[in-house]
Design an enzyme around this catalytic site. Structure first.
Site, PDB file in Angstrom:
ATOM      1  CG  ASP A 104       5.793  13.768   1.387  1.00  0.00           C
ATOM      2  OD1 ASP A 104       5.035  14.555   0.789  1.00  0.00           O
ATOM      3  OD2 ASP A 104       5.380  12.728   1.935  1.00  0.00           O
TER       4      ASP A 104
ATOM      5  N   GLY B 153       6.880   8.859   9.304  1.00  0.00           N
ATOM      6  CA  GLY B 153       7.859   7.930   8.755  1.00  0.00           C
ATOM      7  C   GLY B 153       7.387   6.888   7.775  1.00  0.00           C
TER       8      GLY B 153
ATOM      9  CB  CYS C  30      -0.342  14.323  -0.942  1.00  0.00           C
ATOM     10  SG  CYS C  30      -0.270  15.286   0.587  1.00  0.00           S
TER      11      CYS C  30
ATOM     12  CG  ASP D 188       8.323  16.576  10.341  1.00  0.00           C
ATOM     13  OD1 ASP D 188       7.972  16.082   9.261  1.00  0.00           O
ATOM     14  OD2 ASP D 188       7.685  17.489  10.904  1.00  0.00           O
TER      15      ASP D 188
END
Length: 390
Positions: free
Chosen positions: A279, A211, A332, A231
């Site tokens: 993400d 989170g 990422c 998730d």
């Protein structure tokens, strides 16, 4: 512990890290914590030295080393103190043999270094991926105003970001206890800024994990609106609500999803979100400063599975965005297969969608999005792109 004993302990831990990397086991930090828990005779200076030895070896070796000893022999070639630890003492390793082969130094496995180069990450930028990461925090405006922390340095372009000395124990700071600060890399904060979340919006954080970005979005929204944080990892998602309570976030709801059946559990959000943040699970090439052994775990097959998952999640996210809403794709990673190419493939599958405009004070334009990397922006590595639904 003697210097030799520290080197031998490092070798034993590296053997465990190497086995875990090959077999999908625990992360290096977890292995270190377990080892220290089982060897309580190691004092604080011993633990610090062993940790430094282990991570020096991990950062040095691009390919998975044959053994922990081979990795430490490679470190010894550049560190006289480590070389002196191969002393053959009762608790130390045997001396280095005249023909003993060290592990091969490098940034990453050859195929992965080639993939980074093909993605525009040159040798210097690749090397920067393995530098030591800074310690950044985000000021949580939901819990107050300006925060005074000794030796904190503002981060340009982020009004609520500070960089602290790397040895700062953040959880001991009064501001942390009050929920007024959160540990969050500057790159991750820039990504949250790119979402341009506004008060009153309805937001889905599709791969919320524990989170961190959910909390940043809630702060940007002034705790006004609704955020659904989802998730498929129960353990990670369970960490979010206690963090939200400490941070004063009341607009976030969590929802555990079943892998492959996410759409069924998100039917009530169909075409309803102003913003969906994806993400997605990725290779983590942008986070090697924090998890350098991750490059030992990545294979071409695993990368292919990750990119397939990313594409599926982006298509799922598209069904949740309302007309006029936006979808933000974040990884990422600095590999084009997960960033630039993934965003372009999404628009090819959804020709009615359009690339959106990102307003960020830093970053390098890359394809439809913006890329951040340690060498040029002193952040973790990220690719972020926005797509909008007409």
């Amino acid at each position: 512990m003697t210097p030799g004993a520290r080197v031998q302990s490092s070798i034993e831990i590296l053997d465990l890290v190497i086995a875990a990397a090959r077999g999908g086991g625990a992360a290096a930090d977890t292995i270190l914590a377990r080892w220290f828990g089982a060897h309580r005779f190691a004092g604080s200076k011993d633990r610090r030295a062993i940790r430094e030895h282990v991570y020096a070896a991990i950062r040095l070796c691009g390919e998975v080393p044959a053994s922990g000893r081979a990795a430490m022999v490679a470190v010894a070639a550049t560190d006289p103190a480590v070389a002196a630890g191969f002393d053959g003492s009762p608790y130390g390793p045997p001396p280095i043999g005249a023909g003993e082969a060290p592990a091969t130094p490098g940034v990453a496995p050859a195929w992965l270094a080639d993939a980074l180069a093909a993605s525009g990450i040159d040798a210097a930028a690749q090397a920067a991926l393995l530098a030591r990461a800074p310690l950044d925090i985000r000021i949580n405006r939901l819990r107050g105003g300006d925060i005074a922390i000794d030796n904190a340095v503002p981060i340009g372009g982020l009004p609520d970001a500070l960089r602290l000395p790397s040895d700062t124990n953040v959880e001991q700071l009064p501001a942390f206890a009050l929920g007024a600060i959160e540990v969050q890399d500057a790159g991750s904060q820039f990504v949250a800024l790119a979402c341009a979340a506004m008060p009153g919006e309805r937001v889905v954080d599709l791969c919320a994990g524990a989170g961190g970005k959910t909390l940043a979005l809630a702060a940007a929204m002034a705790n006004d609106g609704a955020i659904l944080a989802t998730d498929t990892d129960r353990t990670r998602l369970q960490r979010l609500l206690p963090r939200a309570e400490r941070a004063g976030v009341t607009i976030a709801e969590t929802r555990l999803l079943n892998p492959g059946r996410e759409a069924e559990l998100l039917e009530d959000w169909h075409s309803a979100a102003d913003l969906v943040l994806v993400d997605a699970p990725c290779s983590g090439t942008g986070t090697w400063r924090r998890n350098p052994e991750a490059r030992w775990r990545l294979t071409p097959d695993r990368l292919a599975r990750l990119t397939a998952t990313q594409a599926r999640l982006l298509d799922l996210a598209a069904t949740l965005v309302r007309p006029g809403g936006r979808l933000v794709h974040v990884v990422c990673s600095l590999l084009d297969a997960e960033g630039r190419d993934q965003a372009e493939a999404f628009l090819a599958r959804h020709p009615e969608w359009r690339g959106g405009q990102l307003n960020l004070p830093v970053g390098t334009a890359h394809g439809l999005g913006i890329r951040l990397d340690p060498a040029h922006h002193d952040t973790d590595g990220f690719f972020v792109a926005m797509m909008t639904r007409p």
